[in-house]
Write an enzyme that holds these catalytic residues in place. Structure first.
Site, PDB file in Angstrom:
ATOM      1  N   THR A  28      35.696  36.045  39.762  1.00  0.00           N
ATOM      2  CA  THR A  28      36.827  35.333  40.082  1.00  0.00           C
ATOM      3  C   THR A  28      37.258  36.707  38.641  1.00  0.00           C
ATOM      4  OG1 THR A  28      36.333  32.960  39.888  1.00  0.00           O
ATOM      5  CG2 THR A  28      38.737  33.679  39.056  1.00  0.00           C
ATOM      6  N   GLY A  29      38.639  37.081  38.782  1.00  0.00           N
ATOM      7  CA  GLY A  29      39.108  38.034  38.350  1.00  0.00           C
ATOM      8  C   GLY A  29      40.102  39.096  38.978  1.00  0.00           C
ATOM      9  N   SER A  30      40.779  39.641  38.312  1.00  0.00           N
ATOM     10  CA  SER A  30      41.538  41.304  39.368  1.00  0.00           C
ATOM     11  C   SER A  30      39.989  41.915  40.094  1.00  0.00           C
ATOM     12  CB  SER A  30      42.542  41.589  38.318  1.00  0.00           C
ATOM     13  OG  SER A  30      40.911  41.680  36.962  1.00  0.00           O
ATOM     14  N   THR A  31      39.425  42.306  38.833  1.00  0.00           N
ATOM     15  CA  THR A  31      38.000  43.156  39.543  1.00  0.00           C
ATOM     16  C   THR A  31      37.002  42.216  40.463  1.00  0.00           C
ATOM     17  OG1 THR A  31      37.452  43.764  37.075  1.00  0.00           O
ATOM     18  CG2 THR A  31      36.345  44.288  38.208  1.00  0.00           C
ATOM     19  N   GLY A  82      32.779  40.233  37.305  1.00  0.00           N
ATOM     20  CA  GLY A  82      33.958  40.964  36.149  1.00  0.00           C
ATOM     21  C   GLY A  82      33.443  40.198  35.137  1.00  0.00           C
ATOM     22  N   GLY A  95      35.546  34.066  31.137  1.00  0.00           N
ATOM     23  CA  GLY A  95      36.534  32.896  30.703  1.00  0.00           C
ATOM     24  C   GLY A  95      37.577  32.755  31.199  1.00  0.00           C
ATOM     25  N   GLY A  97      39.446  34.049  33.165  1.00  0.00           N
ATOM     26  CA  GLY A  97      40.709  33.498  33.835  1.00  0.00           C
ATOM     27  C   GLY A  97      40.536  31.956  34.125  1.00  0.00           C
ATOM     28  N   GLU A 103      31.827  29.791  37.211  1.00  0.00           N
ATOM     29  CA  GLU A 103      31.176  31.407  37.350  1.00  0.00           C
ATOM     30  C   GLU A 103      29.736  31.251  36.557  1.00  0.00           C
ATOM     31  OE1 GLU A 103      35.449  34.059  36.026  1.00  0.00           O
ATOM     32  OE2 GLU A 103      33.492  33.170  34.888  1.00  0.00           O
ATOM     33  N   LYS A 121      35.992  47.592  29.219  1.00  0.00           N
ATOM     34  CA  LYS A 121      35.018  45.605  28.813  1.00  0.00           C
ATOM     35  C   LYS A 121      33.976  46.120  27.424  1.00  0.00           C
ATOM     36  CE  LYS A 121      38.123  43.619  31.726  1.00  0.00           C
ATOM     37  NZ  LYS A 121      37.416  43.101  32.660  1.00  0.00           N
TER      38      LYS A 121
HETATM   39  C1  5RP Z   1      36.682  34.597  34.482  1.00  0.00           C
HETATM   40  C2  5RP Z   1      36.483  36.122  34.031  1.00  0.00           C
HETATM   41  C3  5RP Z   1      36.314  37.279  34.602  1.00  0.00           C
HETATM   42  O1  5RP Z   1      35.986  38.078  35.474  1.00  0.00           O
HETATM   43  C4  5RP Z   1      37.085  38.096  33.571  1.00  0.00           C
HETATM   44  O2  5RP Z   1      37.738  37.808  32.952  1.00  0.00           O
HETATM   45  C5  5RP Z   1      37.562  39.980  33.703  1.00  0.00           C
HETATM   46  O3  5RP Z   1      38.353  39.461  34.318  1.00  0.00           O
HETATM   47  P1  5RP Z   1      39.201  41.169  35.127  1.00  0.00           P
HETATM   48  O4  5RP Z   1      38.499  41.379  36.196  1.00  0.00           O
HETATM   49  O5  5RP Z   1      40.833  40.665  35.419  1.00  0.00           O
HETATM   50  O6  5RP Z   1      39.341  42.150  34.030  1.00  0.00           O
HETATM   51  O7  5RP Z   1      35.785  35.861  33.748  1.00  0.00           O
HETATM   52  O8  5RP Z   1      37.381  33.571  34.212  1.00  0.00           O
END
Ligand code: 5RP
Length: 219
Positions: A28-31, A82, A95, A97, A103, A121
Site C-alpha cells: 500500500t502507498g504511492s510506491t 514500500g 505504516g 499509510g 501489510e 528512505k
Molecule cells: C503504508 C506503508 C507504505 O509502504 C509506506 O508508508 C511508504 O509509502 P510511500 O510509498 O507512499 O512512500 O507502509 O502503510
C-alpha cells in the site's frame, strides 16, 4: 530523477521478481501504486494477487487484476511493498499509510518480501519517521502509557484516521531505535496493540532502492 521517477523505476524493477502463474502480495502507498500500474502490464502472466488494503484492492481491481482473500490462498510467492524507513539490514518502519497490520499479515504469508523505495528512505538508524502502532480504540490511553514506560518517545493519536480493521493509530515520535527486533517484540507484548510498524523480526528479503543513477539492489 524526481522522487516519483525513482519510485516508478523501482516499481518496474520489482516486476523481475514476479514468476509466471504465481500469486503476488501487494502493498500500500504511492510506491506500491506505481507497482500495481506496472503489474497491470503483465496481468495475464500471474494467477492473481492478495492486497494489503482496501485502497490497493480497489486499484488492482480497477486494472482488472484478480484479488483473492488471503484465506483462500495457500502460497504467496512474493510480497512487494514500500517503506517509510529502511536500515541496511532491511529492518523497516512501515505504516505511514496506516495499512501496517494487513501489510504485516500478507508479508508473513509470503516467501519473499521485495521492498521498493526511493533513496530518501534509507537511514542509518530507524526512528526519525514516527513509528505507527495500530491499537484497539478502548486501549488508547493504556497503550500510550505503556509505550512511554517501555520504550519512551511521544505517542500521538493519528487524528481522524481509522484503519481498514476499525482501529486507531498511535504514531510514536522522537524514537532512536537501536535494537529494532527488541523494540518490535516489546511493542507486540503490550496488551491492546494490534501491530506495530517495525518489520525487523521478519525483515525484507531485498530492497530495491531508487537512486539518482538508477536502481540499487540491497540484500
Ligand atoms: C503504508 C506503508 C507504505 O509502504 C509506506 O508508508 C511508504 O509509502 P510511500 O510509498 O507512499 O512512500 O507502509 O502503510
Amino acid at each position: 530523477m524526481t522522487q516519483d521517477e525513482m519510485k516508478q523505476a523501482v516499481a518496474k524493477a520489482a516486476i523481475d521478481y514476479i514468476e509466471a502463474g504465481t500469486i503476488v502480495g501487494v502493498g500500500t502507498g504511492s510506491t506500491a501504486n506505481f507497482f500495481i500500474d506496472e503489474l497491470a502490464k503483465i496481468k495475464g502472466k500471474i494467477e492473481g494477487t492478495v492486497a494489503s488494503s482496501i485502497a490497493s484492492a480497489d486499484r488492482l481491481k480497477g486494472h482488472g487484476i484478480p484479488v483473492f482473500d488471503l484465506n483462500s490462498v495457500s502460497e504467496i510467492a512474493v510480497y512487494v511493498d514500500g517503506a517509510d524507513e529502511s536500515n541496511k539490514h532491511l529492518h523497516l518502519i512501515k505504516g505511514g499509510g496506516g495499512a501496517l497490520t494487513r501489510e504485516k499479515i500478507v508479508a508473513a504469508a509470503s516467501s519473499k518480501f521485495v521492498c521498493i523505495a526511493d533513496e530518501s528512505k534509507l537511514v542509518d538508524r530507524l526512528g526519525k519517521f514516527p513509528l505507527p502502532v495500530e491499537v484497539i480504540p478502548m486501549a488508547q490511553s493504556l497503550v500510550a502509557r505503556e509505550i512511554i514506560k517501555k520504550i519512551g518517545g511521544q505517542p500521538k493519536l493519528r487524528e481522524g484516521f481509522t484503519t481498514d480493521n476499525g482501529n486507531i493509530i498511535l504514531d510514536i515520535h522522537g524514537l532512536d531505535i537501536i535494537d529494532p527486533v527488541k523494540t518490535e517484540e516489546i511493542l507486540n507484548d503490550i496488551t491492546g496493540v494490534v501491530t506495530n510498524g517495525l518489520f525487523a523480526m521478519k525483515p525484507a528479503t531485498v530492497l530495491l532502492l531508487g537512486c539518482q543513477d538508477g536502481v540499487k539492489t540491497i540484500d
